[in-house]
Design an enzyme around this catalytic site. Structure first.
Site, mmCIF file in Angstrom:
data_model
loop_
_atom_site.group_PDB
_atom_site.id
_atom_site.type_symbol
_atom_site.label_atom_id
_atom_site.label_comp_id
_atom_site.label_asym_id
_atom_site.label_seq_id
_atom_site.Cartn_x
_atom_site.Cartn_y
_atom_site.Cartn_z
ATOM 1 N N SER A 104 -15.704 -32.721 106.738
ATOM 2 C CA SER A 104 -14.890 -32.655 105.974
ATOM 3 C C SER A 104 -14.545 -33.129 105.288
ATOM 4 O O SER A 104 -13.731 -32.711 104.326
ATOM 5 C CB SER A 104 -13.905 -33.553 107.268
ATOM 6 O OG SER A 104 -13.793 -34.457 107.438
ATOM 7 N N HIS B 43 -11.764 -38.653 104.105
ATOM 8 C CA HIS B 43 -10.936 -37.095 103.818
ATOM 9 C C HIS B 43 -10.590 -37.326 102.339
ATOM 10 O O HIS B 43 -10.847 -36.297 101.502
ATOM 11 C CB HIS B 43 -10.204 -37.137 104.677
ATOM 12 C CG HIS B 43 -10.583 -36.904 105.624
ATOM 13 N ND1 HIS B 43 -9.467 -36.004 106.691
ATOM 14 C CD2 HIS B 43 -11.521 -36.580 106.326
ATOM 15 C CE1 HIS B 43 -9.783 -35.267 107.289
ATOM 16 N NE2 HIS B 43 -11.452 -35.629 107.320
#
Length: 295
Positions: A199, A246
């Site tokens: 991610s 992230h």
């Protein structure tokens, strides 16, 4: 763990001109079948042909190397613009299958700072010299929903971005974003907390996509809405998501993506890859600072 499951919007389904990736078109060359915009159309006895087929007169569609078409970022236009995205998805799936077959493999690929914790000297983890974990953790997933969401996001975002940037530049954004996310995780997360997932790199592609859409004057509302939704999930305590990966990946993606699509033509490669190098050096500095704290 870095349980990030980003969602993204598929790029436009309308083909774009192979010489001008920012122009949509429904017309293809009657010889090589590449999409061509009105500026590139050369009237033929039947339909239209692209300038390359007209110039070499062979009908093969293969132009001389000096006139090879380029993407918006200066990369070479390829026959399969999603090739690297497919390869990255394949690697992630292969690692996932290997982990499901042997769960003990997970201990060797996840990202964590140090074990055992202070006051003992670390014998494993990044502080223990296992820097390879920054890379292996980018391809590791444990749950089915985790890899499912991440690979769907990679396909939706990665394919169009690879076509717009070119393979080398796309891969640079992917790895720089993933490594930057790993560095920020290493800096702020507990040294004994494990993190894994693609991610960080995918958020980097997401940030670069937003920059690209801005560059092409596309409607920014969909990508902003998706960013907000993903950030809400990122900071939801019940989701057990590594926000550091992230945010680190997103920031790195925006920076490198901006360099990719805004670099001046006369020194394009220097600005693009130089920016990637600067982001990597900053990430390295964070890693060295954290390692000094843990050892």
């Amino acid at each position: 763990m870095d349980q990030a499951a980003g969602s993204a919007q598929e790029a436009r389904s309308v083909p774009v001109c192979y010489r001008h990736p920012d122009r949509e078109t429904g017309v293809r060359c009657t010889r090589c079948e590449r999409p061509i915009c009105p500026e590139c159309m050369v009237s033929a006895s039947v339909g239209f042909q692209c300038p390359d087929c007209v110039r070499d007169g062979s009908g093969t569609g293969h132009a001389p190397q000096v006139s090879r078409p380029r993407t918006l970022a200066g990369g070479a236009v390829t026959a399969d613009p999603r090739l690297l995205t497919k390869i990255l998805i394949g690697i992630n799936l292969a690692v996932f299958i290997a982990i499901q077959a042997d769960r003990s493999l997970l201990d060797d690929v996840v990202l964590y700072g140090a074990w055992p914790p202070k006051p003992f000297a670390p014998t494993s983890g990044v502080a223990g010299g296992e820097w390879y974990r920054f890379v292996t953790s980018m391809f590791a997933h444990e749950q089915y929903w985790h890899i499912g969401f991440n690979m769907l996001s990679l396909w939706w975002v990665g394919g169009p971005l690879e076509a717009a940037l070119g393979r080398a530049r796309y891969l640079a954004v992917y790895f720089v974003s993933g490594l930057a996310g790993g560095a920020l995780t290493y800096l702020f997360a507990s040294p004994t907390t494990a993190s894994l997932g693609a991610s960080g790199a995918i958020f980097g592609l997401f940030g670069a996509t937003a920059v690209l859409m801005r560059r092409l004057n596309y409607d920014m509302r969909p990508v902003i809405a998706l960013l907000v939704i993903n950030l809400i999930f990122t900071f939801n305590p019940s989701m057990n998501i590594s926000w550091e990966a992230h945010i680190g990946g997103l920031v790195a993606g925006v920076i490198t993506g901006y360099a990719m699509v805004h670099a001046p033509r006369e020194r394009r490669s220097l600005v693009q890859y130089g920016t990637c190098a600067v982001v990597l050096l900053l990430s390295l500095a964070l890693v060295l600072v954290r390692t000094a704290q843990l050892t």
